[in-house]
Write a protein that holds these residues in place. Sequence first.
Motif, PDB file in Angstrom:
ATOM      1  N   PRO A 181     101.921  10.985   1.700  1.00  0.00           N
ATOM      2  CA  PRO A 181     102.887  10.833   1.084  1.00  0.00           C
ATOM      3  C   PRO A 181     103.602   9.957   0.921  1.00  0.00           C
ATOM      4  O   PRO A 181     103.983   9.061  -0.467  1.00  0.00           O
ATOM      5  N   THR A 182     104.347  10.369   2.553  1.00  0.00           N
ATOM      6  CA  THR A 182     105.481   8.604   2.504  1.00  0.00           C
ATOM      7  C   THR A 182     104.711   7.146   2.246  1.00  0.00           C
ATOM      8  O   THR A 182     104.621   6.316   2.216  1.00  0.00           O
ATOM      9  N   THR A 183     103.114   7.438   2.333  1.00  0.00           N
ATOM     10  CA  THR A 183     101.895   6.107   2.602  1.00  0.00           C
ATOM     11  C   THR A 183     102.004   6.136   1.147  1.00  0.00           C
ATOM     12  O   THR A 183     102.301   4.798   0.865  1.00  0.00           O
ATOM     13  N   LEU A 184     102.022   6.702   0.235  1.00  0.00           N
ATOM     14  CA  LEU A 184     101.643   6.188  -1.340  1.00  0.00           C
ATOM     15  C   LEU A 184     102.826   5.612  -1.547  1.00  0.00           C
ATOM     16  O   LEU A 184     103.121   4.976  -2.533  1.00  0.00           O
ATOM     17  N   ARG A 185     103.996   6.383  -1.288  1.00  0.00           N
ATOM     18  CA  ARG A 185     105.822   5.819  -1.595  1.00  0.00           C
ATOM     19  C   ARG A 185     105.948   4.185  -0.850  1.00  0.00           C
ATOM     20  O   ARG A 185     106.246   3.709  -1.785  1.00  0.00           O
ATOM     21  N   MET A 186     105.143   3.829   0.153  1.00  0.00           N
ATOM     22  CA  MET A 186     105.347   2.545   0.543  1.00  0.00           C
ATOM     23  C   MET A 186     104.238   1.683  -0.423  1.00  0.00           C
ATOM     24  O   MET A 186     104.741   1.032  -0.800  1.00  0.00           O
ATOM     25  N   ILE A 205     106.704   1.046  -3.578  1.00  0.00           N
ATOM     26  CA  ILE A 205     107.862  -0.175  -3.252  1.00  0.00           C
ATOM     27  C   ILE A 205     107.185  -1.025  -3.382  1.00  0.00           C
ATOM     28  O   ILE A 205     107.520  -1.868  -4.304  1.00  0.00           O
ATOM     29  N   LEU A 206     105.192  -1.503  -2.406  1.00  0.00           N
ATOM     30  CA  LEU A 206     105.205  -2.563  -2.987  1.00  0.00           C
ATOM     31  C   LEU A 206     104.838  -3.245  -3.990  1.00  0.00           C
ATOM     32  O   LEU A 206     105.078  -4.298  -4.409  1.00  0.00           O
ATOM     33  N   HIS A 207     104.178  -2.627  -5.231  1.00  0.00           N
ATOM     34  CA  HIS A 207     103.998  -2.551  -6.352  1.00  0.00           C
ATOM     35  C   HIS A 207     105.153  -3.035  -6.894  1.00  0.00           C
ATOM     36  O   HIS A 207     105.103  -3.811  -7.849  1.00  0.00           O
ATOM     37  N   PHE A 208     106.057  -1.837  -7.256  1.00  0.00           N
ATOM     38  CA  PHE A 208     107.334  -2.224  -7.978  1.00  0.00           C
ATOM     39  C   PHE A 208     107.826  -4.006  -7.877  1.00  0.00           C
ATOM     40  O   PHE A 208     108.523  -4.149  -8.604  1.00  0.00           O
ATOM     41  N   GLY A 209     107.728  -3.807  -6.788  1.00  0.00           N
ATOM     42  CA  GLY A 209     108.131  -5.398  -6.159  1.00  0.00           C
ATOM     43  C   GLY A 209     107.393  -6.390  -6.619  1.00  0.00           C
ATOM     44  O   GLY A 209     107.837  -7.786  -6.356  1.00  0.00           O
ATOM     45  N   GLU A 251      98.023   1.227 -10.982  1.00  0.00           N
ATOM     46  CA  GLU A 251      99.721   1.998 -10.356  1.00  0.00           C
ATOM     47  C   GLU A 251      98.661   2.413  -8.810  1.00  0.00           C
ATOM     48  O   GLU A 251      97.534   2.385  -8.777  1.00  0.00           O
ATOM     49  N   ILE A 252      99.644   3.645  -8.237  1.00  0.00           N
ATOM     50  CA  ILE A 252      99.793   3.885  -7.210  1.00  0.00           C
ATOM     51  C   ILE A 252      98.928   5.171  -7.794  1.00  0.00           C
ATOM     52  O   ILE A 252      99.558   6.013  -8.268  1.00  0.00           O
ATOM     53  N   PRO A 253      98.024   5.636  -7.491  1.00  0.00           N
ATOM     54  CA  PRO A 253      96.733   7.144  -7.860  1.00  0.00           C
ATOM     55  C   PRO A 253      98.210   8.077  -6.824  1.00  0.00           C
ATOM     56  O   PRO A 253      97.519   7.863  -5.535  1.00  0.00           O
ATOM     57  N   ASP A 254      98.134   8.955  -7.826  1.00  0.00           N
ATOM     58  CA  ASP A 254      98.529  10.527  -7.775  1.00  0.00           C
ATOM     59  C   ASP A 254      97.267  11.595  -6.626  1.00  0.00           C
ATOM     60  O   ASP A 254      96.025  10.813  -6.818  1.00  0.00           O
ATOM     61  N   SER A 311     113.999   4.308   6.472  1.00  0.00           N
ATOM     62  CA  SER A 311     113.346   4.126   7.954  1.00  0.00           C
ATOM     63  C   SER A 311     112.616   5.442   7.482  1.00  0.00           C
ATOM     64  O   SER A 311     112.831   6.852   8.933  1.00  0.00           O
ATOM     65  N   HIS A 312     111.768   6.015   6.928  1.00  0.00           N
ATOM     66  CA  HIS A 312     111.680   7.445   6.406  1.00  0.00           C
ATOM     67  C   HIS A 312     110.773   7.464   7.881  1.00  0.00           C
ATOM     68  O   HIS A 312     110.265   9.125   7.866  1.00  0.00           O
TER      69      HIS A 312
END
Length: 864
Positions: free
Chosen positions: A412-417, A420-424, A514-517, A847-848
């Motif tokens: 889940p934290t990997t998906l959040r990272m 973040i990259l994709h939104f940037g 988009e990043i897949p769930d 720093s997750h």
Amino acid sequence: MNKKRLIFVCMALLLIPFVLSAQTHPEEFLGYKVGADRKLADYSQITEYFQKLDEESDKIKVLTIGESTLGKPIIMAVITEEENMAQLDTYTQITKKLRNTRGLSPEQAKDLAQKGKAILLMTCNIHSTEIASSQMSMELAYDLVTGNTPFNTEQALQDVIVLLVPSTNPDGEQMVTEWYRKHVGTKYEGSRMPWLYHHYAGHDDNRDWFMFNLKETRAVTKVLYHDWIPQIHIDEHQMGSTGARLFIPPFKDPPVPTIHPLLWRGVALCGMNMAYDLQKNGFKGVVHGRSFTGWWIGACDDTSWLHNCIGLLSEMASVRVATPIYIEPNELPDSYVEKRLQFPDPWMGGWWRLRDLVEYELTLSKSLVKTAHLHKQDLLFNFYKMCKDAVEIREPGQPFAFVISKDQRDYPTTLRMLEILHFGGVEIHQAKKDFVADGKVFPAGSFVVLMSQPYRPYAQSLLEKQEYPNIRQYPGGPPEPPYDNAGWTLPLQMGVTSEQIDTPFETELIKLDEIPDPNIQPPSQEVPYIVLDSKKNASYSVVFGLLKSNPKVFRAQGPVNGDGFHACFGSFLVENTPQVQKDLPLLLEKWNVQAHSINDISEIKKSPVKNSKIALYQSWKSNMDEGWTRYVLDDLEVPYTTIHNKDFKDKKDQPADLNEIFDVIIFASESPDIIKMGKPDPKSRYARYYTEGPPEYEGGIGKQGVEALKNFVAKGGILVTLNDACELVIEEFNPPVSNSLEGVSRSQFFCPTSILKLEVNKRSPIGYGMTAEKAAVFSRSKAFRTSIPDMEWDRTVVASYPKKDILLSGWLLGEDTLSRKAAVVDVKYKKGRFVLIGIRCQHRAQSHGTYKFLLNALLYPQMN
């Protein structure tokens, strides 16, 4: 019709355009001149003025680009000639075509650059006490729509679309204005507010521009890299009062090495044009090339560099909010009274007023509009060229790609990272099958970030490790500190495994929109217990959600193996009650985390977990680390109560019985003097900067508070201290722990904000869910030395620095000073615990990877 009447009608017809186009001046609207002494327009007034100007002129359109953290509209004014307004979509599509260079020839790009418009973004007042630019924005908008500029405004606005954000932090602008007005005419005029001017981040709202935690950051980022894609972006700030009157680029060394040289030349072009226009208009004290570096710090303006946008920073010398100050000539340092090529015309002291700031900022802002006009085609084509080079040219030593394997400890934290990259603006692909890169096998579903992409400088800078140059103040002298952080590598901070791939490879990839769930399957409702793996931060959020109905929850003291899963030390064993069965599916879907079924836990060594009542201390000194801690707790949906100085004393002014109310108390990083007294020690080097505030916001927890905390821990409470707050425990409670960095000089040890390696005792309850080695953010942090305790005390080193090779990203001098010292210590005292976390485990909510040090303290198992 007689002759006189005919003349009157003709004159009336001639005057109609002027009557219809009359715009209200800000001075007429406000009732005072913008920047007048002790006068401020609040955000409501600023918004109302921009809306009025919109109604009165076809050259301005006011848009709402988002909503602030506390619910205010974030407005942006679009200013350009009328005929451009009808074709804004056409011009933004041109910039998107120039960015997406694949298949676009230089000739086609030149044609688009000729047809397009330069887009210039001006953001103001991200730091709310730096308030001049929010006031100036009204007069700038008026001058642009009425043609009050030293150049042909109509021609300029034919070529340029100006995007003007009056305040990036509307909540703070309103707060600062209201606080200032309340205290005008008192001894507290111009004083600092006792709370943060951004609900969570305070001044750190300008360090969130690659993490996108804050609503304000996300709103402006959409303008920058999604919707409008400007070629120039300036962020207007203020600085201290006794140096230069104004800083403008070029910046000082070092530069971020991933950035295109043409970008720095564009920065210099814009900066020197501003300097020239300021000088010819008699503005003194303008400096460039000092203080502010070309090293990225995750700020609003410098993140633009990494997206091939000319990012500029202006820093005006401050007044006391809106109160004028007088500066004696001898109060200016020698470096700001002596002429230098970077500083050819010093300002020699005298009165300094808010109106001075407004006039400097008006001049530099108009100069930038002129520069965008004069270089319109160059700006557009060079934006294309930088993006094209990022796609097509691979520099020596440049990575080919970064691979984020599907196999992660904390998916889940990997998906959040990845989000973040994709939104940037980073292009991310996913592999359709297993593949080999640099001799390593990666499974299907792994994520690939190819460096051949328009925003390659941004993607590479976030994913690679930083090596800050060893810059000294003079040969053999002490290190010259960076402006802020030296290292920020995102996968290291977030605890995500990312592999740099240097050798080109081929495999079948799908570009992600988009990043897949993940596909989450809730466990069977029939089983008596469920398991949530402590490796995943999201498991803690699910547990906090489930604890609301008070099921039995345990933490395993060893690994948990079941049908198709392997969970690590400290994983959660939750009784599968009817309420849990009802709540669990939604929680798992929300947090993108998997739970597992288990039938029998009788043979598992475990300890119960209670639904702890958590408190977070908040001083009246607007502590940013407290704000970020609050953000992390809110983001992870951890229930807590904010407590203040008064809560440490009872009605008789005696130490309060904190155990009656709380089980865990958190102190974010803060000076122990501030915590205890509400002000620095008189002998401290910070004492000279302290100014007294209103009496209701003065003081600290006092001696009663210290005694209350000692009693709290002795009776079974858990006191968690972060970074600087650890010194409170060391100074007041005499634990078997000391800070080995106390009194160490910079010549012996130096580590500006960097990422260091820790060795973690993952069998310790505070180390549950962690790997044996962990990356951690070090920022003015601690290195503990423990000792053999007496009978009332015990201690466990949870994390320590290795013997060598400590630096992972950034800059570290004097590694041996940290060698084998502790970074996190779990200290038992009587029935309770002090948890000393001497690193930035929740640094700016970035720093997750080290969040678990804090989360484990909040869900500490009840040990026998």
